[in-house]
Structure formats: C-alpha cells, structure tokens
Design a protein around this motif. Sequence first.
Motif, PDB file in Angstrom:
ATOM      1  N   LYS A   4      39.332  58.610  44.563  1.00 39.07           N
ATOM      2  CA  LYS A   4      39.796  57.185  44.735  1.00 39.07           C
ATOM      3  C   LYS A   4      40.604  56.995  46.063  1.00 39.07           C
ATOM      4  O   LYS A   4      41.228  57.738  46.290  1.00 39.07           O
ATOM      5  CB  LYS A   4      40.899  56.769  43.445  1.00 39.07           C
ATOM      6  CG  LYS A   4      40.005  56.642  42.241  1.00 39.07           C
ATOM      7  CD  LYS A   4      40.986  56.009  41.260  1.00 39.07           C
ATOM      8  CE  LYS A   4      41.777  56.995  40.549  1.00 39.07           C
ATOM      9  NZ  LYS A   4      42.549  56.229  39.472  1.00 39.07           N
ATOM     10  N   ILE A   5      40.467  55.786  46.587  1.00 40.70           N
ATOM     11  CA  ILE A   5      41.320  55.660  47.780  1.00 40.70           C
ATOM     12  C   ILE A   5      41.891  54.160  47.604  1.00 40.70           C
ATOM     13  O   ILE A   5      41.131  53.211  47.226  1.00 40.70           O
ATOM     14  CB  ILE A   5      40.412  55.357  49.187  1.00 40.70           C
ATOM     15  CG1 ILE A   5      39.754  56.860  49.364  1.00 40.70           C
ATOM     16  CG2 ILE A   5      41.283  54.708  50.232  1.00 40.70           C
ATOM     17  CD1 ILE A   5      38.796  56.808  50.625  1.00 40.70           C
ATOM     18  N   SER A   6      43.211  54.267  47.925  1.00 43.07           N
ATOM     19  CA  SER A   6      43.875  53.194  47.315  1.00 43.07           C
ATOM     20  C   SER A   6      44.979  52.649  48.740  1.00 43.07           C
ATOM     21  O   SER A   6      45.304  53.492  49.381  1.00 43.07           O
ATOM     22  CB  SER A   6      44.950  52.928  46.261  1.00 43.07           C
ATOM     23  OG  SER A   6      43.857  53.599  45.085  1.00 43.07           O
ATOM     24  N   LYS A   7      45.068  51.348  49.050  1.00 34.09           N
ATOM     25  CA  LYS A   7      46.132  51.072  49.676  1.00 34.09           C
ATOM     26  C   LYS A   7      47.590  50.971  48.788  1.00 34.09           C
ATOM     27  O   LYS A   7      47.409  50.487  47.542  1.00 34.09           O
ATOM     28  CB  LYS A   7      45.966  49.488  50.419  1.00 34.09           C
ATOM     29  CG  LYS A   7      44.885  49.283  51.236  1.00 34.09           C
ATOM     30  CD  LYS A   7      45.003  48.329  52.041  1.00 34.09           C
ATOM     31  CE  LYS A   7      44.668  46.996  51.087  1.00 34.09           C
ATOM     32  NZ  LYS A   7      44.295  45.481  52.076  1.00 34.09           N
ATOM     33  N   LEU A  53      51.150  52.361  52.929  1.00 35.21           N
ATOM     34  CA  LEU A  53      50.423  53.853  52.889  1.00 35.21           C
ATOM     35  C   LEU A  53      48.875  53.741  52.528  1.00 35.21           C
ATOM     36  O   LEU A  53      48.654  52.768  51.930  1.00 35.21           O
ATOM     37  CB  LEU A  53      51.028  54.675  51.831  1.00 35.21           C
ATOM     38  CG  LEU A  53      52.531  55.000  52.034  1.00 35.21           C
ATOM     39  CD1 LEU A  53      53.383  55.728  50.693  1.00 35.21           C
ATOM     40  CD2 LEU A  53      52.960  55.832  53.414  1.00 35.21           C
ATOM     41  N   ILE A  54      48.128  54.877  52.658  1.00 32.48           N
ATOM     42  CA  ILE A  54      46.956  54.943  52.065  1.00 32.48           C
ATOM     43  C   ILE A  54      47.244  56.118  51.209  1.00 32.48           C
ATOM     44  O   ILE A  54      47.624  57.430  51.535  1.00 32.48           O
ATOM     45  CB  ILE A  54      45.853  55.464  53.143  1.00 32.48           C
ATOM     46  CG1 ILE A  54      45.638  54.188  54.137  1.00 32.48           C
ATOM     47  CG2 ILE A  54      44.446  55.654  52.707  1.00 32.48           C
ATOM     48  CD1 ILE A  54      44.816  54.513  55.218  1.00 32.48           C
ATOM     49  N   ARG A  55      46.740  55.999  49.874  1.00 34.52           N
ATOM     50  CA  ARG A  55      46.724  57.114  48.723  1.00 34.52           C
ATOM     51  C   ARG A  55      45.138  57.484  48.566  1.00 34.52           C
ATOM     52  O   ARG A  55      44.455  56.787  48.236  1.00 34.52           O
ATOM     53  CB  ARG A  55      47.147  56.569  47.634  1.00 34.52           C
ATOM     54  CG  ARG A  55      47.401  57.546  46.418  1.00 34.52           C
ATOM     55  CD  ARG A  55      48.089  57.102  45.343  1.00 34.52           C
ATOM     56  NE  ARG A  55      47.903  58.102  44.278  1.00 34.52           N
ATOM     57  CZ  ARG A  55      48.922  58.002  43.328  1.00 34.52           C
ATOM     58  NH1 ARG A  55      49.786  56.914  43.094  1.00 34.52           N
ATOM     59  NH2 ARG A  55      48.624  58.956  42.421  1.00 34.52           N
ATOM     60  N   TYR A  75      49.047  61.502  50.747  1.00 31.70           N
ATOM     61  CA  TYR A  75      49.310  60.025  51.433  1.00 31.70           C
ATOM     62  C   TYR A  75      49.049  60.143  52.804  1.00 31.70           C
ATOM     63  O   TYR A  75      49.339  61.169  53.398  1.00 31.70           O
ATOM     64  CB  TYR A  75      50.835  59.708  50.989  1.00 31.70           C
ATOM     65  CG  TYR A  75      50.900  59.464  49.551  1.00 31.70           C
ATOM     66  CD1 TYR A  75      50.844  58.063  49.111  1.00 31.70           C
ATOM     67  CD2 TYR A  75      51.323  60.449  48.643  1.00 31.70           C
ATOM     68  CE1 TYR A  75      50.973  57.751  47.695  1.00 31.70           C
ATOM     69  CE2 TYR A  75      51.553  60.055  47.272  1.00 31.70           C
ATOM     70  CZ  TYR A  75      51.200  58.732  46.885  1.00 31.70           C
ATOM     71  OH  TYR A  75      51.545  58.465  45.402  1.00 31.70           O
ATOM     72  N   PHE A  76      48.671  59.036  53.348  1.00 38.25           N
ATOM     73  CA  PHE A  76      48.258  59.025  54.969  1.00 38.25           C
ATOM     74  C   PHE A  76      49.156  57.723  55.575  1.00 38.25           C
ATOM     75  O   PHE A  76      49.389  56.801  54.662  1.00 38.25           O
ATOM     76  CB  PHE A  76      46.844  58.703  55.154  1.00 38.25           C
ATOM     77  CG  PHE A  76      45.693  59.892  54.509  1.00 38.25           C
ATOM     78  CD1 PHE A  76      45.487  60.911  55.435  1.00 38.25           C
ATOM     79  CD2 PHE A  76      45.527  59.793  53.413  1.00 38.25           C
ATOM     80  CE1 PHE A  76      44.765  61.878  55.087  1.00 38.25           C
ATOM     81  CE2 PHE A  76      44.714  61.016  52.917  1.00 38.25           C
ATOM     82  CZ  PHE A  76      44.300  61.886  53.712  1.00 38.25           C
TER      83      PHE A  76
END
Length: 91
Positions: A4-7, A53-55, A75-76
Amino acid sequence: MNIKISKVEESGQEVLVKSNTYEEDDKAVALYNRLTDEYADQTLPFFDEGEKLIRLDIVSEDDAADENKEQKECYFEYSDALLDELSAHIQ
C-alpha cells in the motif's frame, strides 16, 4: 501480501493512494525491497509530527492473529512526483 502507498497529511491522517495484493509473497517482498533501495535517498528514518509524508507498507494477508502478521513500513519525503513514481510500480 499487500503493498500500500498512502499520503500522510500534516494532521496525521492517512489517505490510501494505491494498493495491490500479490499472490506470490516473494514478488511483493522483492518489489518492496527494490522500492525502498531505489528511493533510499528520499526515505525518512526520523520525522516530525505534522510533516507531510509518503508511507509505503507491505502487509501479510495471513488470516492468523494480528501479532503474527508480517508488516513493514517505510516513510519518504513528500512530493507529488515521488508519489506518482512509487504508485506507478504498484500494479
């Protein structure tokens, strides 16, 4: 396994951007590892509350008890371009 990619908004609220379930665990783990290696220069081992962030998560789809589920997260730094690049890999 599920990737999964989340904001993560400044408020701490997470917004799911993209998710995919992979039948082969090895494929999911390899993709997760490749993304965290490829974009390592933009990862955030530490961050402040209130930071956007991007998780990236990888979670086992195992029906076993929650404590037995395998889960990793990374985290990015947030940018629309990076979010688009990471999302493009999740198919």
